[in-house]
Design an enzyme around this catalytic site. Structure first.
Site, PDB file in Angstrom:
ATOM      1  N   CYS A 275      -7.144  -5.713  -8.901  1.00 43.88           N
ATOM      2  CA  CYS A 275      -6.369  -6.644  -8.072  1.00 43.88           C
ATOM      3  C   CYS A 275      -7.152  -7.203  -6.894  1.00 43.88           C
ATOM      4  O   CYS A 275      -7.082  -8.401  -6.608  1.00 43.88           O
ATOM      5  CB  CYS A 275      -5.065  -5.994  -7.618  1.00 43.88           C
ATOM      6  SG  CYS A 275      -5.248  -4.582  -6.495  1.00 43.88           S
ATOM      7  N   HIS A 333      -1.410  -3.072  -3.593  1.00 40.27           N
ATOM      8  CA  HIS A 333      -1.672  -4.213  -4.478  1.00 40.27           C
ATOM      9  C   HIS A 333      -2.119  -5.371  -3.594  1.00 40.27           C
ATOM     10  O   HIS A 333      -1.592  -5.570  -2.498  1.00 40.27           O
ATOM     11  CB  HIS A 333      -0.434  -4.580  -5.280  1.00 40.27           C
ATOM     12  CG  HIS A 333      -0.649  -5.726  -6.222  1.00 40.27           C
ATOM     13  ND1 HIS A 333      -1.760  -5.816  -7.028  1.00 40.27           N
ATOM     14  CD2 HIS A 333       0.087  -6.852  -6.461  1.00 40.27           C
ATOM     15  CE1 HIS A 333      -1.692  -6.928  -7.741  1.00 40.27           C
ATOM     16  NE2 HIS A 333      -0.584  -7.572  -7.414  1.00 40.27           N
ATOM     17  N   ASP A 356      -0.751 -14.762  -6.868  1.00 39.59           N
ATOM     18  CA  ASP A 356      -1.303 -13.508  -7.370  1.00 39.59           C
ATOM     19  C   ASP A 356      -2.008 -13.757  -8.701  1.00 39.59           C
ATOM     20  O   ASP A 356      -1.354 -13.973  -9.724  1.00 39.59           O
ATOM     21  CB  ASP A 356      -0.188 -12.475  -7.545  1.00 39.59           C
ATOM     22  CG  ASP A 356      -0.729 -11.082  -7.831  1.00 39.59           C
ATOM     23  OD1 ASP A 356      -1.942 -10.959  -8.091  1.00 39.59           O
ATOM     24  OD2 ASP A 356       0.053 -10.122  -7.785  1.00 39.59           O
ATOM     25  N   ASN A 396      10.461  -4.835  -2.157  1.00 42.72           N
ATOM     26  CA  ASN A 396      11.814  -4.396  -1.792  1.00 42.72           C
ATOM     27  C   ASN A 396      12.499  -3.446  -2.763  1.00 42.72           C
ATOM     28  O   ASN A 396      13.630  -3.034  -2.513  1.00 42.72           O
ATOM     29  CB  ASN A 396      12.724  -5.621  -1.630  1.00 42.72           C
ATOM     30  CG  ASN A 396      12.495  -6.330  -0.311  1.00 42.72           C
ATOM     31  OD1 ASN A 396      12.722  -5.767   0.747  1.00 42.72           O
ATOM     32  ND2 ASN A 396      12.025  -7.567  -0.391  1.00 42.72           N
ATOM     33  N   ASP A 398      13.988  -0.278  -4.778  1.00 44.96           N
ATOM     34  CA  ASP A 398      14.327   1.100  -4.419  1.00 44.96           C
ATOM     35  C   ASP A 398      13.579   2.066  -5.344  1.00 44.96           C
ATOM     36  O   ASP A 398      13.289   1.730  -6.498  1.00 44.96           O
ATOM     37  CB  ASP A 398      15.830   1.344  -4.559  1.00 44.96           C
ATOM     38  CG  ASP A 398      16.641   0.541  -3.543  1.00 44.96           C
ATOM     39  OD1 ASP A 398      16.055   0.105  -2.534  1.00 44.96           O
ATOM     40  OD2 ASP A 398      17.847   0.345  -3.776  1.00 44.96           O
ATOM     41  N   LEU A 478       1.468  16.006   6.342  1.00 45.54           N
ATOM     42  CA  LEU A 478       0.042  16.205   6.568  1.00 45.54           C
ATOM     43  C   LEU A 478      -0.167  16.467   8.051  1.00 45.54           C
ATOM     44  O   LEU A 478       0.348  15.741   8.902  1.00 45.54           O
ATOM     45  CB  LEU A 478      -0.751  14.963   6.143  1.00 45.54           C
ATOM     46  CG  LEU A 478      -0.710  14.589   4.657  1.00 45.54           C
ATOM     47  CD1 LEU A 478      -1.551  13.344   4.412  1.00 45.54           C
ATOM     48  CD2 LEU A 478      -1.216  15.728   3.805  1.00 45.54           C
TER      49      LEU A 478
END
Length: 685
Positions: A275, A333, A356, A396, A398, A478
């Site tokens: 990409c 991406h 894209d 966006n 879920d 972490l």
């Protein structure tokens, strides 16, 4: 008296290049100008002088078989929608007259030919001369549909030939230097040829030439031509397996070598791209064509194959992530945004548009994406052109995390905030990120605040994703950003919210993960049992040692998961975190870096310190558009743990301005590349 003739025609190349901000294309044999602005053509006549009372001039401008004829007038009044040729009366030298040609601000992009014809008092054509020029979009012209209003933005999004691509994870960004190379030899011509060999041009050349006045059309053609799925495009994508038939996408450092290889092999696809490579090469092409462009990274980018805005992720009861869904989330991406007006949609959709070139879904039957207005994505106006639903889902969707045991679901949690958690691009004029998440999403709290904190942000993020109203909750944190060569320390915080004691099985699992795939091998797992008193909070400290994760340093990631099982009810609780361990940086120092001058030799030193627990060796590659003619390679002998190696290089700048010197160390026997860069300001004297 001898009648006059045209002995020579000159486009006054240097003057035109300076006025049209195309001086960096001076290596091109053809003068490069921008639409909507005048450029000068100087004539040298033989015989008698030009007589404006009896002689006239006409210019024929041609793009393919399309042409326009125009008389040369003595009026400077020009139209933004028509071709115009004129002389300035007070500046006319009748023996060596100058003509100014102005194209419409909506003229088509391409390589033009022109003919200059002279007619004498008898109206008979006496003589002709011809020439060529390349016409690009003009972000400096208010009438041009790619006009962008601020000079620093034009410098960054059109003229800048280097930049940064952002990768890794939203909590631990990695800046990868990239050379866009739009001024390197052959790149301009290759970008124009990309339009010529597109299916649109091959199918109907006339319509293609006519449509090239519109950046919406151009951008869709380029988006499709960067990948090779439907045409003779630039790059062949490859996301798994080995790269022995080509180049590992992580090894590319700039667009120039890709575009030139494509042209030199008769426009055969270059192997291989992913990409960020697709996006960076498209950015080069769009900047060459004069369309403002920037590279954008979306962290936790969803690929929603069925359009339901839900991504399902499955885990085993011991925390191993499974690959059993067509939907996926890429840790990052990369795409591009181009600046243009959208007369096809209305003024409210003007500005940045998502494009894209990475082949994921077809748009209009072709692997391309966009231009999708960023404003439409934010407002979910999915009925507009182009591909807004797909991009909307990328930022966006879920996420449903599901734990399965013996074929049945034993835990299900929903996360509405992880996807599109941070969207960024390079800041104007500075080598750092600019947070543009708010351009795409209505966010309650600034994403930049989440990025700037350490363990607190990680815990808060996990808290939102995994808290339960009752029972047992788990938080995976972490302790600090991972650093290559140091243990990765993390904490599992377990809270019993009930008034009864609990016996819990605790499973911790760590897997290797590529940014765009589900995890593969488990390289660390632990299993244990703990007892929780009523409303007790228990902390478990764990670490992953360097010897366990060394193969993951760099481009790969780690998927870390903890599953708690209530031994009495068999209820499960899942907490996860994906993180990267960035490679160490190469350090580049330049002698007398404040006095770098054009065409003078200078010295730089590249330094590497080995953070690994074993000796490493490799090949150091140094490049820099406008600084070094071609890449130089140095072999680094084995370097012991903690050892330091230095390599001196010399460079001789061939261009003025701000340039990027970059270095990449490809390590032998380790799938890791160490990088570094240094911005260099080159002055003329």
């Amino acid at each position: 008296m001898e009648d006059f003739s045209i002995k020579n025609v000159s486009l006054e190349k240097n003057e035109s290049l300076e006025k049209h901000r195309t001086e960096s294309f001076s290596h091109s044999k053809t003068t490069v100008v921008r639409r909507g602005a005048p450029f000068k053509v100087c004539l040298q006549l033989g015989g008698r002088p030009f007589n404006p009372k009896t002689d006239s001039l006409r210019i024929k401008v041609m793009l393919g078989r399309l042409f326009v004829m125009m008389p040369v007038t003595f009026s400077k009044k020009v139209s933004s929608s028509k071709w115009k040729a004129y002389m300035v009366p007070e500046q006319v030298d009748l023996q060596n007259p100058s003509i100014f040609i102005t194209s419409p601000a909506s003229a088509s992009v391409g390589c033009y030919r022109f003919q200059l014809c002279v007619f004498t008092h008898s109206r008979r054509k006496r003589t002709c001369a011809s020439g060529k020029f390349i016409l690009l979009c003009n972000p400096w012209c208010p009438e041009d549909t790619v006009f962008i209003p601020f000079e620093d933005q034009r410098e960054e999004f059109v003229l800048n030939d280097s930049g940064l691509l952002f990768m890794g994870t939203s909590m631990n960004l990695v800046s990868r230097p990239w050379s866009f190379d739009q001024y390197e030899s052959g790149v301009l011509e290759t970008c124009l040829n990309l339009l010529q060999i597109s299916p649109q041009h091959q199918k109907n050349r006339k319509m293609d030439y006519l449509n090239r006045n519109n950046p919406v059309y151009i951008s869709r053609v380029v988006s499709a031509m960067i990948n090779s799925e439907d045409d003779r495009g630039v790059l062949k994508g490859k996301w798994s397996g080995d790269f022995k038939q080509g180049v590992n996408p992580s090894s590319w450092t700039g667009s120039g070598e890709i575009l030139n290889q494509w042209a030199q092999t008769g426009y055969s696809p270059v192997k291989y791209g992913q990409c960020w490579v697709f996006a960076a090469v498209m950015c080069t092409v769009m900047r060459v064509l004069g369309i403002p462009c920037r590279v954008v990274t979306n962290f936790n980018s969803a690929h929603d194959t069925n359009g339901n805005l839900v991504i399902e992720e499955f885990y085993t009861e011991t925390g191993q992530k499974l690959s059993c869904s067509k939907d996926s989330i890429w840790n990052f991406h990369v795409w591009v945004e181009c600046w243009m007006t959208r007369s096809d949609l209305g003024s409210g959709m003007d500005g940045w548009q998502v494009l894209d070139p990475t082949p994921q879904e077809r748009s209009g039957g072709v692997f391309c994406c966009g231009p999708a207005p960023v404003k439409a994505i934010k407002n979910r106006w999915i009925n507009l052109f182009y591909d807004i639903p797909f991009v909307y889902a990328e930022v966006n969707a879920d996420v449903h995390s599901i734990v399965v045991s013996e074929g049945r679901v034993v835990s299900h949690t929903k996360d509405t905030e992880n996807v599109g958690s941070f969207i960024c691009t390079k800041a104007v004029g500075f080598p750092r990120t600019q947070n543009i998440t708010g351009d795409y999403k209505n966010i309650q709290s600034p994403a930049s605040t989440l990025r700037s904190t350490t363990s607190t942000s990680s815990e808060n993020s996990t808290l939102r994703r995994n808290s339960r109203p009752q029972g047992v909750t788990a938080f995976l944190t972490l302790d600090k950003y991972p650093v290559a060569g140091e243990p990765v320390c993390f904490t599992v915080k377990i809270i019993n919210t009930e008034r009864v004691a609990k016996m819990m099985k605790v499973h911790i699992n760590a897997q290797v993960k590529e940014y765009n795939h589900s995890p593969t091998d488990t390289f660390l797992e632990t299993h244990g049992v703990i007892q929780l008193e009523p409303q007790e909070v228990k902390i478990i400290h764990q670490q992953i040692l360097p010897v366990q994760y060394e193969d993951v340093v760099g481009d790969d990631l780690i998927n870390l998961a903890v599953v708690l099982e209530d031994m009495s009810t068999q209820e499960r609780v899942l907490a996860t975190e994906e993180f990267n361990i960035p490679s160490p940086q190469l350090i580049i120092q330049i002698t007398d870096e404040d006095s770098i001058t054009y065409k003078k030799k200078h010295t730089a030193t590249v330094t590497f310190t080995n953070p690994y627990s074993h000796p490493v060796s490799g090949v150091l590659t140094v490049a820099g558009a406008g600084l070094i003619h071609s890449k130089v390679h140095f072999r680094m002998p084995p370097l012991s743990p903690g050892g330091r190696a230095e390599q001196k290089i010399t460079f001789k700048p061939s261009m003025v301005g701000r340039k990027m010197l970059q270095a990449a160390l490809s390590l032998a026997h380790i799938n890791s590349t160490i990088r570094g860069f240094k911005m260099v300001l080159v002055s003329r004297a």
